[in-house]
Design an enzyme around this catalytic site. Structure first.
Site, PDB file in Angstrom:
ATOM      1  N   SER A   1      43.674  27.927 -11.026  1.00  0.00           N
ATOM      2  CA  SER A   1      43.948  27.774 -12.304  1.00  0.00           C
ATOM      3  C   SER A   1      44.679  26.689 -12.981  1.00  0.00           C
ATOM      4  CB  SER A   1      44.339  29.092 -12.870  1.00  0.00           C
ATOM      5  OG  SER A   1      43.478  30.084 -13.025  1.00  0.00           O
TER       6      SER A   1
ATOM      7  N   LYS B   1      42.766  24.372 -15.403  1.00  0.00           N
ATOM      8  CA  LYS B   1      42.257  24.670 -16.689  1.00  0.00           C
ATOM      9  C   LYS B   1      43.012  23.499 -17.968  1.00  0.00           C
ATOM     10  CE  LYS B   1      41.457  29.428 -15.267  1.00  0.00           C
ATOM     11  NZ  LYS B   1      41.965  30.596 -15.238  1.00  0.00           N
TER      12      LYS B   1
ATOM     13  N   TYR C   1      33.160  25.006 -12.944  1.00  0.00           N
ATOM     14  CA  TYR C   1      34.308  25.836 -12.861  1.00  0.00           C
ATOM     15  C   TYR C   1      34.778  26.127 -11.433  1.00  0.00           C
ATOM     16  CZ  TYR C   1      37.875  29.569 -13.245  1.00  0.00           C
ATOM     17  OH  TYR C   1      38.694  30.516 -12.910  1.00  0.00           O
TER      18      TYR C   1
ATOM     19  N   TYR D   1      49.589  33.767 -18.669  1.00  0.00           N
ATOM     20  CA  TYR D   1      48.820  35.179 -18.366  1.00  0.00           C
ATOM     21  C   TYR D   1      49.762  36.100 -19.171  1.00  0.00           C
ATOM     22  CZ  TYR D   1      45.989  32.359 -15.310  1.00  0.00           C
ATOM     23  OH  TYR D   1      45.135  31.426 -14.575  1.00  0.00           O
TER      24      TYR D   1
ATOM     25  N   VAL E   1      46.354  30.768  -8.807  1.00  0.00           N
ATOM     26  CA  VAL E   1      46.473  31.795  -7.483  1.00  0.00           C
ATOM     27  C   VAL E   1      46.356  31.290  -6.224  1.00  0.00           C
ATOM     28  CG1 VAL E   1      45.428  33.807  -8.698  1.00  0.00           C
ATOM     29  CG2 VAL E   1      43.943  32.171  -7.503  1.00  0.00           C
TER      30      VAL E   1
HETATM   31  O1  DON Z   1      38.558  32.294 -11.329  1.00  0.00           O
HETATM   32  C1  DON Z   1      39.079  32.629 -10.309  1.00  0.00           C
HETATM   33  O2  DON Z   1      39.051  33.421  -9.951  1.00  0.00           O
HETATM   34  C2  DON Z   1      40.018  31.494  -9.649  1.00  0.00           C
HETATM   35  N1  DON Z   1      39.125  30.550  -8.955  1.00  0.00           N
HETATM   36  C3  DON Z   1      40.962  30.843 -10.475  1.00  0.00           C
HETATM   37  C4  DON Z   1      41.809  32.061 -10.851  1.00  0.00           C
HETATM   38  C5  DON Z   1      43.250  31.414 -10.829  1.00  0.00           C
HETATM   39  O3  DON Z   1      44.197  30.753 -10.475  1.00  0.00           O
HETATM   40  C6  DON Z   1      44.090  32.290 -11.819  1.00  0.00           C
HETATM   41  N2  DON Z   1      45.361  32.026 -11.851  1.00  0.00           N
HETATM   42  N3  DON Z   1      46.360  32.571 -11.637  1.00  0.00           N
END
Ligand code: DON
Length: 328
Positions: A73, A76, A198, A250, A268
């Site tokens: 993320s 983003k 994405y 978040y 993540v």
């Molecule tokens: O959309 C997803 O599930 C992941 N590729 C990215 C999510 C993410 O890193 C959320 N952040 N903390």
């Protein structure tokens, strides 16, 4: 904590504080590595790295600062910056808002008042942004993203194909969000391409120094302070930093703003990067996450660095805006 002596230079004092921060938290073992994307579960939970890059190009680093992990993320804010640059504010905000949702990053929800995603830092907003910056063929948009990110990092970056595959195979929640947005005409008919863009963005391989350099590029009005390359249009950076400040962590965004006080974004994969406008960028990596999906040691390290160096946006030593220049 030792006090730097008069023999040490300011640069070595900064390095000492980075080293002490690393030592203080290196044995913290709380949290869990993300496994909902199976490839992420392969991360080494012991990895821990810190890097600071200043706008004059000084670099301070400790631990596994060169270990690669996927940006997740943390892509983003950069994708949002690219959408603002390519489409302008009005067109971009027909597709995404700027309100904190206070909900988890993967919530299947849109703002009921506007039917737009709440902000570009949650998955819904990021997929809407990916839809805006994708190209035809889809590989061209992915290539353009990787190219811009490489310039911001100052080295050639690449996508982890195995993670991208794993994202796609397990991405049904993101598909649900995307089709919900298609229903409300927030994204166009090429839903599969928006998702591909994405998933590819999230799968970019970076290390702490890349993230700190990208952060320093935002801090430095869009110019990479190491290479001098003008990567981002400075007129939009304050918008990007604002959504990072209000929405970047978040459902911990409020606590983060209160305690650390920096525009920042987590992923993540275990990374967090933060920006001190016109001063420096920070990149930290440690894959064990807390319940909100933020790196446990990453948060601890950022808190420590912010406290030592007085980085909070509202620190009393921070003169803030340029208003007083009008009075001179
Ligand atoms: O959309 C997803 O599930 C992941 N590729 C990215 C999510 C993410 O890193 C959320 N952040 N903390």
């Amino acid at each position: 904590m030792s006090t730097p002596t008069s023999e040490t230079t300011p640069l070595s004092q900064i390095q000492t504080i980075v080293d002490m921060t690393f030592e203080k938290y290196r044995n913290v073992d709380d949290g869990e590595v993300a496994t909902y994307i199976p490839e992420l579960g392969k991360a080494d939970p012991k990895d821990f790295g810190i890097c600071i890059v200043t706008v004059d190009g000084n670099v301070f680093r400790a631990g596994d600062w060169d270990k690669e992990f996927t940006i997740q993320s943390m892509c983003k804010p950069f994708a949002f910056q690219m959408a603002l640059e390519q489409r302008g504010m009005e067109a971009t905000h027909r597709h995404v808002g700027v309100e904190p949702s206070g909900d988890a990053f993967n919530s299947i929800e849109l703002d009921p008042k506007t039917t737009r995603p709440f902000n570009p830092m949650i998955n819904a907003g990021a997929i809407a942004v990916a839809s805006l910056i994708k190209k035809s063929p889809v590989e061209a948009g992915i290539h353009a993203f990787v190219e811009t990110m490489s310039r911001a990092a100052g080295r050639d970056l690449r996508i982890d194909e195995a993670v991208m595959e794993s994202e796609s195979l397990t991405g049904n929640r993101n598909r649900a969000i995307a089709y919900l947005m298609r229903n409300f005409s927030i994204i166009d008919d090429h839903v599969g391409d928006s998702l591909k863009q994405y998933f590819a963005q999230c799968s970019l391989l970076v290390n702490c120094m890349d993230m700190a350099t990208m952060a320093a590029t935002l801090a430095n009005m869009g110019s990479n302070p190491v290479t001098g390359d003008r990567v981002f249009d400075f007129q939009f950076i304050k918008r990007t930093l604002t959504v990072m400040f209000t929405c970047g962590l978040y459902d911990y965004a409020g606590g983060w703003a209160y305690e650390v006080g920096l525009p920042a974004k987590s992923g993540v994969g275990g990374g967090i990067f933060g920006v001190v406008n016109r001063q420096l960028g920070i990149g930290v990596y440690s894959p064990k996450l807390d319940a909100q999906g933020n790196s446990v040691r990453g948060i601890l390290a950022c808190k420590e660095l912010a406290q030592h160096f007085g980085l909070h946006a509202f620190e009393f030593t921070n003169v803030g805006s340029s208003f007083t220049q009008w009075l001179l």
